[in-house]
Design a protein around this motif. Sequence first.
Motif, short mmCIF file in Angstrom:
data_model
loop_
_atom_site.label_atom_id
_atom_site.label_comp_id
_atom_site.label_asym_id
_atom_site.label_seq_id
_atom_site.Cartn_x
_atom_site.Cartn_y
_atom_site.Cartn_z
N GLN A 1 32.11 -40.48 1.78
CA GLN A 1 31.23 -39.62 0.99
C GLN A 1 31.64 -39.78 -0.47
OE1 GLN A 1 31.05 -35.60 2.56
NE2 GLN A 1 29.97 -34.80 0.77
N GLN A 2 30.72 -40.24 -1.30
CA GLN A 2 31.03 -40.52 -2.70
C GLN A 2 31.49 -39.27 -3.46
OE1 GLN A 2 31.50 -42.72 -5.21
NE2 GLN A 2 31.83 -44.09 -3.47
N SER A 3 30.78 -38.18 -3.28
CA SER A 3 31.14 -36.94 -3.99
C SER A 3 30.59 -35.75 -3.21
CB SER A 3 30.54 -36.95 -5.39
OG SER A 3 29.14 -36.82 -5.30
N SER A 4 30.91 -34.55 -3.67
CA SER A 4 30.44 -33.36 -2.96
C SER A 4 28.92 -33.25 -2.99
CB SER A 4 31.09 -32.11 -3.54
OG SER A 4 30.88 -32.08 -4.94
N GLU A 5 28.30 -33.87 -3.99
CA GLU A 5 26.83 -33.77 -4.10
C GLU A 5 26.11 -34.75 -3.17
OE1 GLU A 5 28.51 -33.88 -7.37
OE2 GLU A 5 28.49 -31.70 -7.15
N GLU A 6 26.79 -35.87 -2.86
CA GLU A 6 26.09 -36.90 -2.08
C GLU A 6 26.31 -36.72 -0.59
OE1 GLU A 6 26.37 -41.01 -4.14
OE2 GLU A 6 27.37 -39.53 -5.40
N GLU A 7 25.38 -37.27 0.18
CA GLU A 7 25.47 -37.24 1.63
C GLU A 7 26.55 -38.21 2.10
OE1 GLU A 7 22.89 -36.01 4.26
OE2 GLU A 7 22.87 -34.44 2.73
N GLY A 8 27.25 -37.86 3.14
CA GLY A 8 28.25 -38.77 3.68
C GLY A 8 27.81 -39.34 5.02
N ALA A 9 28.59 -40.31 5.52
CA ALA A 9 28.28 -40.89 6.83
C ALA A 9 29.54 -41.55 7.39
CB ALA A 9 27.17 -41.92 6.70
N MET A 10 29.57 -41.73 8.69
CA MET A 10 30.68 -42.43 9.32
C MET A 10 30.47 -43.93 9.12
SD MET A 10 32.56 -40.03 10.66
CE MET A 10 33.54 -40.32 12.14
N VAL A 11 31.53 -44.64 8.66
CA VAL A 11 31.45 -46.09 8.44
C VAL A 11 32.51 -46.74 9.33
CG1 VAL A 11 31.64 -47.94 6.74
CG2 VAL A 11 30.66 -45.74 6.08
N THR A 12 32.14 -47.84 9.98
CA THR A 12 33.04 -48.50 10.92
C THR A 12 33.84 -49.61 10.23
OG1 THR A 12 31.44 -48.01 12.65
CG2 THR A 12 33.14 -49.62 13.18
N TYR A 13 35.16 -49.63 10.49
CA TYR A 13 36.05 -50.67 9.96
C TYR A 13 36.90 -51.21 11.10
CZ TYR A 13 34.96 -48.45 5.47
OH TYR A 13 34.30 -47.93 4.39
N ARG A 14 37.39 -52.45 10.91
CA ARG A 14 38.33 -53.03 11.87
C ARG A 14 39.67 -53.19 11.18
NH1 ARG A 14 38.38 -53.93 17.05
NH2 ARG A 14 39.33 -55.99 16.77
N VAL A 15 40.76 -52.80 11.83
CA VAL A 15 42.08 -53.13 11.30
C VAL A 15 42.84 -53.92 12.36
CG1 VAL A 15 42.46 -51.37 9.53
CG2 VAL A 15 42.83 -50.80 11.92
N GLU A 16 43.55 -54.95 11.92
CA GLU A 16 44.25 -55.82 12.88
C GLU A 16 45.74 -55.89 12.58
OE1 GLU A 16 41.86 -59.35 12.67
OE2 GLU A 16 40.26 -58.36 13.80
N ASP A 17 46.49 -56.23 13.61
CA ASP A 17 47.95 -56.39 13.51
C ASP A 17 48.64 -55.14 12.97
OD1 ASP A 17 47.85 -58.97 14.52
OD2 ASP A 17 47.44 -59.82 12.54
#
Lengths: 252, 207
Positions: A10-26
């Motif tokens: 979520q960029q800031s309190s005014e903007e809408e947020g969302a779940m974003v998917t990431y991969r982490v390895e090792d």
Amino acid sequence: MNLTLRIWRQQSSEEEGAMVTYRVEDISPDMSFLEMLDVLNEELILAGDEPVAFDHDCREGICGACGMVINGQAHGPERTTTCQLHMRHFKDGDTVDVEPWRAAAFPVVKDLVVDRTAFDRVIQAGGYISVPTGSAPEAHATAVPKEAADFAFEHAECIGCGACVAACPNGSAMLFTSAKVNHLNVLPQGQPERETRVLDMVAAMDDQGFGGCTNTGECATACPKGIPLPSIAAMNREYLRALRKEKSRSKG
Amino acid sequence: MAGTGVIMLLFLVAHMLGNLKIFFGAEEFNGYAAWLRTIGEPALHNSWYLYIQRTGLVVAVVLHGVAAYQLSKRDIRARPAKYEHKRQRASYATRTMRWGGVILGLYIVWHILDLTTLTVNPLGKEHHPYENIVADFRIWWVNVVYIVAMLALGLHIRHGFWSAAQTLGAVNKRRDRALKITANVLAASLTAGFLVVPVAVMTGLVD
């Protein structure tokens, strides 16, 4: 170990947020959860992306700055702070959801960072004792019964991380406020403000938009410092006592 | 919530114990019901005490409901954004307090229409509570309504009793376990005590 992370962006309190998917390895199982997020952020920075914002400070479980809801649990699956949560509690290939504390009183500043000023307002209302200025008083001048000292220490452990509010289905701050009230109200040094402390702190808590307590017990289960649920009853006891005192004072 | 809850709980204990008199036969049970109207005599007129108690209980039910509504509204406002990762929180009894309470409220309305005003009672004979009860529990859906409501009541008391103790500041670390056990015993005995009556009619023990 390799993990899939779904993180609230979520960029800031005014903007809408969302779940974003990431991969982490090792990822090493000996890493803390925050170190794992550091690894992710390094990769994001190298790729020219915005790193995930999260609060952290001491990283040894005593400051209360770090806080995020991991797989629906405040501070994740272990009863500790996020910085002291290690990756060995997750399995290779797991998908892990990471969200900020959610409460009307804790608006999201950015990503996983929330504004916990509401807690400061509660503290300002009565989380202090009055001490005359001048030289420090002799430490042994005021005797504290062992039982009172233990009770005070138990509640002084609260680090104000906000896990209780995050875990409560009602976004209530009763466990936090009770820890602060009980800590000072049981000590001889806290006596002059005993009644006003509980009345003012509860009023401040209500003003900040926290929810009411329905005794679900989720707060005490989530508390990394083990503040017990009966602490809320102890605060209620103080509150009722203060109301009675105030009433008789206004009559006299 | 706690104060009105305790008032209603005390009434329920007396109500459940009174109900058990049905096992001593029609004469004794109807006699007991008639005696209830004489409480407070000669200082009070016949049935006056009953109406005072009824007024008190209606006030308690209404205040309990209003407080629950206000608390729920405040709680929903305090958590405007829900978590994406859903997780079952708290025990079943705790989670069902609100809707369980609504079920109990509706049940109370039906229960009064059935056995106090006799409006929906299949027999509806005044001053014959024993016969009215037996007529009631010979109908399968009345039994279903009653059993569901009493199970809801048990769950409500299981969380409600301990919760009231917590609100009134009666809980401490030493007493916590004892109060939880008391809540469970109260919930179980009230549910069982209320349910033996329809079960007895269904099995023909009370006829």
